[in-house]
Design a protein around this motif. Structure first.
Motif, PDB file in Angstrom:
ATOM      1  N   TYR A 147       0.821  -1.210   0.000  1.00  0.00           N
ATOM      2  CA  TYR A 147       0.000   0.000   0.000  1.00  0.00           C
ATOM      3  C   TYR A 147       0.860   1.267   0.000  1.00  0.00           C
ATOM      4  N   GLY A 151       0.840   4.107  -2.699  1.00  0.00           N
ATOM      5  CA  GLY A 151       0.742   5.538  -2.435  1.00  0.00           C
ATOM      6  C   GLY A 151       1.768   6.328  -3.229  1.00  0.00           C
ATOM      7  N   TYR A 179      -3.869   9.080   1.291  1.00  0.00           N
ATOM      8  CA  TYR A 179      -4.751   8.194   2.069  1.00  0.00           C
ATOM      9  C   TYR A 179      -4.050   6.861   2.351  1.00  0.00           C
ATOM     10  N   PHE A 180      -3.522   6.212   1.326  1.00  0.00           N
ATOM     11  CA  PHE A 180      -2.914   4.894   1.527  1.00  0.00           C
ATOM     12  C   PHE A 180      -1.578   5.014   2.268  1.00  0.00           C
ATOM     13  N   THR A 181      -0.821   6.050   1.998  1.00  0.00           N
ATOM     14  CA  THR A 181       0.458   6.229   2.698  1.00  0.00           C
ATOM     15  C   THR A 181       0.234   6.487   4.180  1.00  0.00           C
ATOM     16  N   LYS A 183      -2.542   5.813   5.994  1.00  0.00           N
ATOM     17  CA  LYS A 183      -3.237   4.700   6.663  1.00  0.00           C
ATOM     18  C   LYS A 183      -2.278   3.584   7.031  1.00  0.00           C
ATOM     19  N   TYR A 184      -1.269   3.349   6.206  1.00  0.00           N
ATOM     20  CA  TYR A 184      -0.336   2.248   6.444  1.00  0.00           C
ATOM     21  C   TYR A 184       1.020   2.750   6.965  1.00  0.00           C
ATOM     22  N   ILE A 510      -6.069   2.102  -9.107  1.00  0.00           N
ATOM     23  CA  ILE A 510      -5.774   1.535  -7.781  1.00  0.00           C
ATOM     24  C   ILE A 510      -5.804   0.014  -7.798  1.00  0.00           C
ATOM     25  N   ILE A 514      -8.427  -4.150  -4.333  1.00  0.00           N
ATOM     26  CA  ILE A 514      -8.326  -3.254  -3.172  1.00  0.00           C
ATOM     27  C   ILE A 514      -9.709  -2.695  -2.857  1.00  0.00           C
TER      28      ILE A 514
END
Length: 527
Positions: A147, A151, A179-181, A183-184, A510, A514
């Motif tokens: 993820y 990102g 968002y993905f960077t 969140k993870y 994306i 996912i």
């Protein structure tokens, strides 16, 4: 005759008296013997009676003794019998004890085997649990890396879309990259993610305000939108940001002056512009006041020193009392300062011979050797005091930690003009026209360009919130650059272009596997 009879009578009387006395004595003796014999008889009778009693008692005792002997014999026989029984029971008990010991040994062996089996089972369970956790961790790590990589990839796509003019899609992709960077737990200041957000949030504004090079920027008060700038053309301008409009008021303008520094006192609201030609221009509520700085040759730096201000020139330094609005002391210098900065408590001057001089008071200096090679053109120390940054005249950057370890950073092509620490990041500007920042916690920090112009950057300053950097360049331009990712993201959310990706866009950019996320709500949506 008569006398003879008398004598004879007396003799007879005496004889009779003697006989009587003898008889009495004989009687008395006889009586005494009789009484003694009677006493003896009585005693013998008593002894006989006692002997008879004793004989009777002895006989009774003998009978009792015979009876007791009989009883004792019976008891002995019974005791022997009991002993025999007890011995038999003891022997049986010993057999049973031996059997119990053997059984216990067997039980212990069984328990030991059971415990070993349990331990083996527990080890196998723990191993299986560890393997499961490792598998889950590996999956999470793989997912996280996947993820985070997604990102960065989305950030790169966003930059590409922005550059080809597709700004609406670039906005969505930049937000997806964040968002993905985020969140993870990836690095939201990664160059791809950061630059995508920077472009999408339209984080840069620029205004031409000065005719000459802007030499310094300083905020007038705690208000983030109000600051003052000075130029080497003798311009002193006050600015206030209203929305996207920068309103400017010229406080002083005279091309005969060559301003090199400006200082705004937050408490009094008074601002001071220092001219290399030897004047201090003071902007008060009553207007402009010009003070000649006698005894100072080419002054170029203002720096707070306690409650007053230090003025540094090429030949001396002076203490300026801000309450009296005048110079109260001057001290000649044995060296020529080439650059002046400050620590959190005191000014520090650098010369061209590799020395740095800490100003404790106007009359007290502490000198030490600069820990890196070259000519220092910029300096800053972190808030914790654990790191010092030295910018050099050739564009090299050095970071020195409190143990003396030196880290060399390469990213600028010419002279470093300004350095500022903020947490674990270092911001640097250069005459190469770039403003960079460095993530110092990385093993190998690489520069990330926040701003790039086509001329020298002379100075930059953070606003009070540290969300924006204000830049002054050689051509007299004032630029505002948004540097806070949370503020960038909030600005993007409020844009008209902000919407959810369509299903086809989600699948294309994306991925089908996912889970779909609504950017408007931040929640997963079943498709």
């Amino acid at each position: 005759m008569k006398n003879n009879r008398t004598i004879i009578s007396g003799a007879i009387g005496l004889a009779l008296l003697g006989i009587a006395a003898g008889g009495f004595w004989a009687w008395y003796t006889t009586q005494k013997e009789k009484e003694e014999l009677q006493a003896i008889v009585a005693s013998l009778q008593k002894q006989e009676m006692k002997s008879s009693v004793l004989q009777s008692v002895s006989k009774q005792m003998e009978e009792i003794a015979y009876q007791q002997k009989a009883i004792s014999d019976e008891q002995r026989e019974e005791a022997l019998q009991q002993t025999k029984i007890a011995n038999e029971m003891r022997e049986q008990s010993e057999v049973e004890r031996q059997n119990a010991i053997a059984a216990k040994k067997v039980a212990m062996e069984s328990e030991k085997k059971a415990l070993e089996a349990f331990d083996q089972a527990e080890q196998q369970r723990q191993m299986a649990e560890h393997q499961r956790l490792q598998a889950e961790l590996s999956k999470r790590v793989a997912d996280t890396l996947s993820y985070v990589a997604l990102g960065r990839s989305l950030g790169s796509l966003a930059i590409t879309q922005y550059r080809v003019g597709n700004k609406d899609l670039a906005t969505l992709l930049s937000y997806a990259a964040y968002y993905f960077t985020n969140k993870y737990n990836g690095d939201i200041y990664n160059p791809m993610v950061y630059q995508a957000l920077s472009l999408a949030s339209q984080s840069r504004q620029e205004w031409p305000k000065h005719s000459g090079a802007i030499m310094n920027v300083d905020f007038i008060s705690k208000d983030d939108n109000k600051f003052v700038t000075v130029s080497n053309y003798g311009e002193m301008i006050q600015h206030e940001l209203a929305g996207n409009d920068l309103k400017s008021t010229t406080l002083f303008e005279n091309s005969d002056f060559d301003f090199r520094d400006v200082y705004a006192n937050e408490k009094t609201g008074i601002s001071y512009a220092l001219s290399r030609t030897g004047q201090l221009v003071v902007n008060t509520s009553k207007g402009i006041e010009i003070q000649e700085l006698k005894g100072l040759v080419r002054p170029f730096k203002l720096s707070a020193l306690g409650e007053n201000t230090l003025i540094v020139a090429e030949n001396a330094m002076a203490l300026y009392d801000i309450k009296q609005n005048k110079v109260v002391a001057i001290r000649p210098l044995s060296f020529r300062p080439s650059y002046v900065s400050k620590t959190d408590k005191m000014p520090v001057m650098f010369d061209n011979s590799g020395k740095m001089h800490y100003v404790i008071t106007i009359d007290s200096l502490v000198t030490k050797k600069v820990p890196v090679p070259g000519r220092v053109s910029a300096y800053n120390i972190s808030q914790s005091g654990n790191r010092e940054a030295f910018g050099m005249n050739d564009g090299t950057l050095f970071v020195v930690n409190k143990r003396g370890a030196v880290q060399r950073l390469v990213g600028h092509r010419s002279r470093i003009s300004k350095l500022r620490f903020y947490n674990h990041r270092l911001y640097s500007s250069s005459f190469d026209g770039t403003l960079n920042f460095w993530e110092l916690n990385l093993e190998k920090p690489e520069p990330m360009t926040l701003y790039s112009g086509n001329c020298w950057i002379m100075h930059f300053a953070f606003d009070k919130s540290r969300s924006h950097v204000w830049i002054g360049d050689q051509k007299g331009n004032v630029a505002e650059v948004l540097v806070s990712v949370p503020v960038m993201v909030e600005r993007i959310r409020k844009m008209k272009a902000m919407r959810n990706l369509t299903e086809s866009e989600w699948i294309y950019y994306i991925g089908r596997n996912i889970p779909y996320v609504s950017f408007l709500t931040g929640k997963e949506v079943k498709r």
